[in-house]
Design an enzyme around this catalytic site. Sequence first.
Site, PDB file in Angstrom:
ATOM      1  N   ASP A 137       0.866  -1.187   0.000  1.00  0.00           N
ATOM      2  CA  ASP A 137       0.000   0.000   0.000  1.00  0.00           C
ATOM      3  C   ASP A 137       0.904   1.239   0.000  1.00  0.00           C
ATOM      4  OD1 ASP A 137      -1.783   2.049   0.521  1.00  0.00           O
ATOM      5  OD2 ASP A 137      -2.809   1.012   2.147  1.00  0.00           O
ATOM      6  N   ASP A 157      -3.366   2.288  -5.615  1.00  0.00           N
ATOM      7  CA  ASP A 157      -2.120   2.251  -4.823  1.00  0.00           C
ATOM      8  C   ASP A 157      -1.954   1.013  -3.964  1.00  0.00           C
ATOM      9  OD1 ASP A 157      -3.826   2.788  -2.590  1.00  0.00           O
ATOM     10  OD2 ASP A 157      -2.214   3.882  -1.610  1.00  0.00           O
ATOM     11  N   GLU A 158      -2.768  -0.005  -4.202  1.00  0.00           N
ATOM     12  CA  GLU A 158      -2.790  -1.127  -3.258  1.00  0.00           C
ATOM     13  C   GLU A 158      -2.947  -2.436  -4.020  1.00  0.00           C
ATOM     14  OE1 GLU A 158      -5.817  -1.938   0.288  1.00  0.00           O
ATOM     15  OE2 GLU A 158      -6.012   0.000  -0.647  1.00  0.00           O
TER      16      GLU A 158
HETATM   17  P1  TTP Z   1      -5.339   4.936   0.860  1.00  0.00           P
HETATM   18  O1  TTP Z   1      -4.291   3.882   0.599  1.00  0.00           O
HETATM   19  O2  TTP Z   1      -6.506   4.599   1.711  1.00  0.00           O
HETATM   20  O3  TTP Z   1      -4.645   6.214   1.530  1.00  0.00           O
HETATM   21  P2  TTP Z   1      -3.250   6.882   1.270  1.00  0.00           P
HETATM   22  O4  TTP Z   1      -2.397   6.092   0.319  1.00  0.00           O
HETATM   23  O5  TTP Z   1      -3.465   8.306   0.873  1.00  0.00           O
HETATM   24  O6  TTP Z   1      -2.604   6.898   2.697  1.00  0.00           O
HETATM   25  P3  TTP Z   1      -1.990   5.686   3.533  1.00  0.00           P
HETATM   26  O7  TTP Z   1      -0.553   6.048   3.759  1.00  0.00           O
HETATM   27  O8  TTP Z   1      -2.780   5.655   4.794  1.00  0.00           O
HETATM   28  O9  TTP Z   1      -2.151   4.440   2.697  1.00  0.00           O
HETATM   29  O10 TTP Z   1      -5.901   5.463  -0.520  1.00  0.00           O
HETATM   30  C1  TTP Z   1      -5.087   5.585  -1.663  1.00  0.00           C
HETATM   31  C2  TTP Z   1      -5.481   6.800  -2.471  1.00  0.00           C
HETATM   32  O11 TTP Z   1      -6.857   6.700  -2.843  1.00  0.00           O
HETATM   33  C3  TTP Z   1      -5.339   8.101  -1.712  1.00  0.00           C
HETATM   34  O12 TTP Z   1      -4.037   8.664  -1.826  1.00  0.00           O
HETATM   35  C4  TTP Z   1      -6.400   8.952  -2.322  1.00  0.00           C
HETATM   36  C5  TTP Z   1      -7.443   7.994  -2.810  1.00  0.00           C
HETATM   37  N1  TTP Z   1      -8.606   8.043  -1.908  1.00  0.00           N
HETATM   38  C6  TTP Z   1      -9.658   8.901  -2.232  1.00  0.00           C
HETATM   39  O13 TTP Z   1      -9.648   9.544  -3.265  1.00  0.00           O
HETATM   40  N2  TTP Z   1     -10.720   8.968  -1.357  1.00  0.00           N
HETATM   41  C7  TTP Z   1     -10.768   8.263  -0.185  1.00  0.00           C
HETATM   42  O14 TTP Z   1     -11.747   8.360   0.571  1.00  0.00           O
HETATM   43  C8  TTP Z   1      -9.661   7.387   0.127  1.00  0.00           C
HETATM   44  C9  TTP Z   1      -9.649   6.575   1.402  1.00  0.00           C
HETATM   45  C10 TTP Z   1      -8.608   7.311  -0.753  1.00  0.00           C
HETATM   46 MG    MG Z   2      -2.176   4.025   0.514  1.00  0.00          MG
END
Ligand code: TTP
Ligand code: MG
Length: 394
Positions: A15, A110-111
Amino acid sequence: MGQGGEESRVIIHIDMDAFFAAVEQRDDPALRGRPVVVGGPPDSRGVVCTCSYEARVFGVRSAMPCSQAWRLCPQAVFVRPRFAAYEIVSRHIRRIFSRYTDCIEPLSLDEAYLDASPGHLMPVGRALVAACGSRTGAENGAPDPMEGGRAIAHSIRQDIVRETGLTASAGVAANKFLAKLASDMDKPDGLTVIQPAMVREFLATLPIERFWGVGKVTASRLRGKGICDGAGLAARSRDELVRFFGKTGILLWEMARGVDERPVEPERERKSYGRETTFQRDIESLEEIQDILESLAGEVAAGMDASGVAGTTITVKVRTADFATVTRSHTLPRPTADARVIFHESLALLAKTRAGHEPLRLVGVSVSGLDHREQDVLQPDLPFPPPWRASGQG
Ligand code: TTP
Ligand code: MG
């Protein structure tokens, strides 16, 4: 459903850290080290897509209204999302994964889950596992499977930093549920391995909200029965959990014992491009929903554009406050990746839902019926042009 084989699988969950915000900080050195909020403007009705870790210190979170983020952190820099840039990184990390294993299940931009069990490894992955076995002095060259997984996850994280200038967190465990929990344990820029022997102890204190598939409704029902964590869950019989929760009860009973047999399901070819938003508070105003739909349509179009695909079927999804989900679709005569066309069609589809008549908790738009012909032509190859290196500090 036997439990055999659970310990022999090696699952990695990767992630990216603060993904959209990290891309923005990479590409604009002026944003590095500062609280960055990606989403709508601070005084708009938009929501926060994500924010940098510097902004999280102030309590800013994904899906929060931008106005609230602004109140919490007035010094934050607000930037608009650039989906095309995120798509390019997303494709790049998927190519990195494919050097190590042939079994990859992307969950979002991103995952992803990777099956790094021996039968799925590519030569590079097999070599890492073998080297790890000889280092740890394993007999017959058969290293601890989780240590092999750790070596692969470590190497993937190094590739990601070197080639994209971004960090990712990784979790390694015997199944998806545990691997995903693991990747979250040492964020950002962390690597956590959950050894089978640690599982029971680790799950005992885990709040039930963190178990896979437990949403708000199931969580409050569980808590209502005095089941608050993994230990509470493990104390109940399978029959009792099935009586209360049906099929979910079986999953809960298994997860409390560290069992999750869901396979990593590789995506053959992407079938749709979509974006959806769950609101922090339910929204009844039709204008507000339309505004959100317009930005979602723009985001979908940008992602498709970056991937060089177009599609014919537009689908709008809405979920009302009582959790009823409805989708409405329309198929166009020709494929499109045009934000205006997608938005225009979405508006017509939205009019066929309860939007504006009752509060909504989610709205989404997607395009399917994809035409992939141009996709390969547009793939930039390694290394990613490194704007983040030009400015010294990384
Ligand atoms: P996430 O992996 O949930 O968050 P993140 O990568 O920003 O942070 P973390 O370090 O906690 O993993 O989500 C990945 C991307 O998806 C995030 O950068 C933006 C997008 N996203 C949205 O657009 N809306 C949302 O509600 C969420 C949770 C994520
Ligand atoms: Mg993330």
